[in-house]
Design an enzyme around this catalytic site. Structure first.
Site: not given
Length: 148
Positions: A78-80
């Protein structure tokens, strides 16, 4: 690296409406890789997560580790987690690792998990995923290797 660890009674991940992985009792780990991260951060983060004692013992105290309760892990990229919302209302993701580094370190983190939990579950780097969970507690931790 950053991780959200959720103690779950069950969790699953779907890609294109097909279930990719499902676990029962354990941890759902949402993993974000930053620009400056390396294998040493992945190792540091995994060591901390695998040693956490956040399951209840017979007295209701959070005193047991994942291995002590026979749990498992589901790891989703989850790069967010690297969103910067300081300026304006649209998050900036420039602090997240580029996809090549992000995928490399995500795969390395999966390797580390597989040593202790061969039946671990995972999402797919860069995919549009639907994650379902039943948070047990609820119990959620936020870890950042800069603060470990």
């Amino acid at each position: 690296m950053r991780a959200i660890i959720q103690r779950v009674s069950e969790a699953s991940v779907k890609i294109a409406d097909k279930e990719k992985a499902r676990i029962g009792k354990g941890y759902l780990i949402l993993l974000g890789v930053g620009q400056e991260d390396s294998r040493s951060e992945a190792e540091k983060l995994w060591r901390k997560i695998s040693a956490l004692r956040i399951f209840e013992d017979e007295n209701g105290k959070t005193n047991l580790s994942l291995s002590q309760v026979g749990g498992n892990v589901l790891i989703v990229s989850q790069f967010t987690l690297w969103a910067n919302c300081k300026k304006g209302n649209r998050p900036s993701f420039i602090e997240a690792a580029d996809p090549k580094l992000g995928n490399e370190l995500y795969e390395y983190f999966l390797e580390l998990a597989s040593i202790e939990y061969p039946a671990y579950g995972c999402g797919q780097f860069g995919a549009d995923m639907q994650v379902s969970l039943i948070n047990d507690g609820p119990f959620t931790l936020v870890l950042d290797t800069d603060n470990l």
